[in-house]
Design a protein around this motif. Structure first.
Motif, PDB file in Angstrom:
ATOM      1  N   TYR A  90      -6.515 -12.268  14.254  1.00 16.59           N
ATOM      2  CA  TYR A  90      -6.330 -11.741  12.898  1.00 16.59           C
ATOM      3  C   TYR A  90      -4.901 -12.017  12.421  1.00 16.59           C
ATOM      4  CZ  TYR A  90     -10.488  -8.732  13.822  1.00 16.59           C
ATOM      5  OH  TYR A  90     -11.735  -8.247  14.137  1.00 16.59           O
ATOM      6  N   HIS A 131     -15.192  -9.693   4.075  1.00 16.05           N
ATOM      7  CA  HIS A 131     -16.031 -10.489   4.990  1.00 16.05           C
ATOM      8  C   HIS A 131     -17.295 -11.008   4.297  1.00 16.05           C
ATOM      9  CE1 HIS A 131     -14.094 -10.612   8.824  1.00 16.05           C
ATOM     10  NE2 HIS A 131     -13.979  -9.305   8.951  1.00 16.05           N
ATOM     11  N   GLU A 183     -18.839  -5.434   9.129  1.00 17.27           N
ATOM     12  CA  GLU A 183     -19.277  -6.117   7.920  1.00 17.27           C
ATOM     13  C   GLU A 183     -20.636  -6.782   8.057  1.00 17.27           C
ATOM     14  OE1 GLU A 183     -16.904  -7.028  10.008  1.00 17.27           O
ATOM     15  OE2 GLU A 183     -17.125  -9.141  10.530  1.00 17.27           O
ATOM     16  N   HIS A 191     -10.886  -5.261   3.761  1.00 16.64           N
ATOM     17  CA  HIS A 191     -11.141  -6.244   4.826  1.00 16.64           C
ATOM     18  C   HIS A 191     -12.650  -6.463   5.023  1.00 16.64           C
ATOM     19  CE1 HIS A 191     -10.218  -8.343   8.640  1.00 16.64           C
ATOM     20  NE2 HIS A 191     -11.394  -7.843   9.008  1.00 16.64           N
ATOM     21  N   GLU A 192     -13.384  -5.377   5.162  1.00 12.71           N
ATOM     22  CA  GLU A 192     -14.812  -5.518   5.478  1.00 12.71           C
ATOM     23  C   GLU A 192     -15.596  -6.056   4.270  1.00 12.71           C
ATOM     24  OE1 GLU A 192     -15.106  -5.458   8.462  1.00 12.71           O
ATOM     25  OE2 GLU A 192     -13.610  -4.040   9.189  1.00 12.71           O
ATOM     26  N   ASN A 212      -9.924 -14.124   6.548  1.00 10.65           N
ATOM     27  CA  ASN A 212     -10.162 -12.881   5.825  1.00 10.65           C
ATOM     28  C   ASN A 212      -8.938 -11.966   5.834  1.00 10.65           C
ATOM     29  OD1 ASN A 212     -11.780 -10.993   4.391  1.00 10.65           O
ATOM     30  ND2 ASN A 212     -12.036  -9.844   6.293  1.00 10.65           N
ATOM     31  N   GLU A 267     -11.969 -13.902  10.829  1.00  9.20           N
ATOM     32  CA  GLU A 267     -10.989 -12.809  10.820  1.00  9.20           C
ATOM     33  C   GLU A 267      -9.628 -13.260  10.292  1.00  9.20           C
ATOM     34  OE1 GLU A 267     -11.973 -10.025  10.943  1.00  9.20           O
ATOM     35  OE2 GLU A 267     -13.736  -9.927  12.235  1.00  9.20           O
TER      36      GLU A 267
HETATM   37 ZN   LIG Z   1     -12.866  -8.453  10.263  1.00  5.76          ZN
END
Ligand SMILES: [Zn+2]
Length: 714
Positions: free
Chosen positions: A515, A439, A404, A435-436, A461, A458
């Motif tokens: 995560y 970010h 990202e 997900h990206e 997110n 992480e």
């Molecule tokens: Zn990530």
């Protein structure tokens, strides 16, 4: 209090002895009584969190003395497609907004992690593998190491004179001619180049993918220029080495970037493209104009047919893409002859934001079907729970990794050669894309220090990603974040588990540590401990307080409490500072009925087996004295489901604070007018309870069978 005046020394010494004796007596008394110092799990995080100050307040908000540095970049970048090199000429304007005078400046030379003499491979313990692919074998054992480090050609003052500097692996110190006073600006220039790596072979976050078919390369380029380190009141200079895992800490600023590529390339980058008419065809400009007002479906701007034709060529001419990006913390771009391009408009509270995708034919139709839609979904969901997405676009690139940057990210996922794709491939591609793109919010805007705290971007997110996935498809196969999904990690070998509050470089199971577990922790806070309204308000408050700023863990912990009115120190302590597990069980149940005697009510125990009563008194309710034990170290709420003999159920949740007097077991009375048939703890698996064999009374046969199977499987 350290300011003893000398003349009072003897007096203070005497007082000190008396005080010491008193304290000693008092503490031995306490120890004799309690057997230990204050390890109560509900004690406040006074020792763990930094003392609040006028920069970072006790409420978790930025204070009135909060400052952050600012860095503006002007860059001319040239991509040499033949040689796979990138050359840059960079002017950095550093604004010292801090209250401190600075003797030197630190820059990040991330590419040096790929230098031939990089220390990164040396800190990686390894063994002889049973098998390696030929390319990886060649790369690891038969060729001299790839040299992708920065070649710094010059570092000069604004007037062109040489500027003293020192390189320490992935960090570079600029030795200032004179200290940079608070409030002042320093401008300097650097020229550099490096060899771009093939990221399919070398791995990691940036590089090119080579297509054997015609020698084309898809470039996804990031960490490609010397970037200023963060200087703040938390770390001083954040100049910990880049080993390859713990990511980045960066300042905000404006970027003016010109990128020269072969003239048949299609390119996407951070920032507003200032010269559309010079770099796009008339047809592409027309379609782009339509995409900008099309909100329901992606509009193709460069088609697959066009891209297929272009990738057969190999133009020696070049063109320059001119961008300006306002208030971003980083810069990245992707470019290739092969890129198909589509885009659609997204309405964010009345403001139009563009969702784009760039992908090669190998990624179609998967990308065409889902990429831009997933980008749009992310912008909508995240905006709803945090703040309106403030930038003008977000791009997803078929980059065959997950990484990202502001306004642009690189994602995996390709269909089979015949164009079909499984649900697994589809959901993985959508998941990583969400997900990206997510970010963009954490950490590109809520700009935490990734080098130190992986979980702050992480973890937050990964939690938000779940909400966006469920809004994209309510049956989305969520892989991490649900409490039951973290059980195997948390109950695993404790030697290989670190608290969430650990630097990312130093943990074994990075994915679960930084995560999965923090995402689960937030999910549990929202669903089970705080409730959606209080959680969402607090999470939004944190996001808005710290957008375009640099939050620290304490700012997050404090804001979540400050905005919700819930003391969560026990939760942060257990979930973020320890590796304790959640496990609550039912130890025993006693049952009673009552009998009125004169002025008092007498409780009479029924000592028969199970929950049934051997004899029932019509005038009495049923009283159950239940003892709950807690083999797990975490304090968590006790969620109990009572099933009555008539088949109906009732739930009761005791807050975690029920464990404040006794961390091992507590007893609680439940009364009802109906007789209870069975009792079950955590019936919806909300607490990440690692052992459910003790969750039922009478013991649930299936639970025990599951545990037995687990043991057999080991
Ligand atoms: Zn990530």
């Amino acid at each position: 209090m350290n300011n003893h005046s000398p003349q009072n020394n003897t007096f203070m010494k005497k007082i000190g002895i008396v005080l010491f004796s008193l304290v000693f007596v008092a503490s031995s008394f306490a120890q004799a009584k309690q057997g230990h110092t204050n390890q109560n799990k509900f004690r406040q995080l006074k020792q763990e969190l930094p003392t609040p100050n006028a920069e970072r307040t006790a409420s978790g908000a930025p204070g009135k003395n909060y400052t952050q540095q600012r860095v503006d970049y002007i860059m001319d970048i040239v991509l040499d497609d033949e040689k796979s090199t990138i050359t840059g000429s960079e002017t950095i304007t550093y604004h010292n907004n801090s209250a401190d005078d600075l003797e030197y400046l630190w820059l990040q030379l991330d590419q040096n992690m790929r230098a031939a003499d990089s220390k990164t491979p040396d800190i990686q313990p390894n063994k002889v593998p049973s098998k390696l692919s030929k390319s990886r074998f060649k790369n690891t054992y038969t060729e001299s190491a790839f040299d992708g480090g920065f070649k710094i050609m010059s570092v000069t003052n604004a007037d062109g004179s040489k500027l003293s500097h020192t390189i320490n692996q992935t960090m570079m110190r600029i030795n200032l001619p004179k200290p940079l006073a608070s409030g002042n600006t320093f401008k300097f220039k650097m020229d550099w180049w490096y060899n771009i790596n093939n990221h399919k072979i070398e791995g990691l976050r940036s590089g090119y993918e080579l297509f054997e078919e015609n020698g084309n390369k898809n470039y996804v380029i990031a960490q490609f220029y010397p970037r200023m380190c963060v200087y703040d009141n938390v770390e001083g200079w954040q100049n910990e080495q880049f080993w390859g895992r713990s990511e980045f800490a960066l300042e905000f600023g404006d970027y003016t970037v010109n990128i020269t590529t072969p003239d048949d390339h299609m390119l996407g980058a951070t920032g507003i493209l200032k010269n559309e008419s010079e770099v796009l065809t008339k047809k592409e400009q027309k379609r782009l104009a339509i995409a900008r007002i099309t909100f329901d479906n992606p509009v193709i701007i460069r088609t697959q047919e066009e891209a297929k034709k272009i990738e057969k060529g190999n133009s020696k001419k070049t063109k320059t893409w001119k961008f300006f990006a306002k208030n971003v913390r980083d810069y990245a771009f992707a470019t290739s002859r092969k890129f198909i391009w589509d885009g659609m408009a997204v309405d964010i509270n009345g403001k139009t934001v563009m969702a784009y995708s760039l992908y090669s034919k190998e990624a179609n139709p998967l990308y065409g079907d889902h990429s831009t839609r997933a980008v749009a979904q992310t912008l909508k969901t995240y905006s709803k729970y945090t703040f309106d997405y403030p930038y003008h676009k977000a791009i997803s690139v078929d980059g065959q990794m997950g990484m990202e940057y502001p306004q642009i990210c690189f994602n995996p996922g390709r269909p089979d050669a015949d164009g079909t794709y499984s649900d697994k491939v589809k959901y993985r591609m959508i998941k990583v894309t969400i997900h990206e793109v997510g970010h963009n919010f954490f950490p590109m805007i809520v700009n935490s220090d990734e080098r130190q705290w992986t979980w702050m971007d992480e973890g937050l997110n990964s939690y938000m990603e779940m909400l966006a996935e469920l809004e994209y498809d309510k049956n989305f196969p969520i892989t991490r974040g649900y409490p039951k999904n973290i059980v195997s990690y948390m109950s695993g070998n404790q030697d290989k588990i670190a608290p969430i509050m650990t630097k990312g470089d130093n943990v074994y199971n990075f994915g679960s540590n930084a995560y999965g577990k923090p995402a689960t922790a937030l999910w549990i806070l929202r669903e089970t401990i705080m409730g959606k309204d209080l959680f969402d308000h607090a999470f939004r408050t944190y996001s808005q307080r710290w957008m375009f700023k640099h939050p620290s863990p304490a700012d997050f912990f404090r804001t979540m409490e400050d905005a919700s009115g819930i003391d969560l120190d026990w939760f942060w302590r257990g979930w973020f500072y320890t590796t304790d597990v959640s496990d609550i069980g039912i130890k025993s149940v006693k049952k009673y009925q009552t009998n009125s005697v004169d002025n008092s009510v007498e409780f009479i125990e029924d000592t028969s087996e199970g929950l049934g009563f051997s004899k029932k008194d019509e005038n009495s309710k049923f009283y159950y004295e239940i003892t709950y034990n807690k083999p797990g170290g975490l304090v968590m709420p006790i969620i109990v489901e009572f099933t009555y003999k008539d088949g109906t159920t009732e739930r009761k949740t005791y807050p975690a604070q029920i464990w404040r007097y006794n961390d091992a077991e507590i007893t609680k009375v439940f009364s009802s007018s109906k007789e209870i048939k069975s009792i079950k703890l955590d019936p919806d698996l909300e607490t990440a309870d690692v052992d459910t064999s003790n969750n039922s009374f009478p013991k649930d046969k299936t639970d025990q069978f599951d545990q037995f199977k687990k043991k057999i499987k080991g």
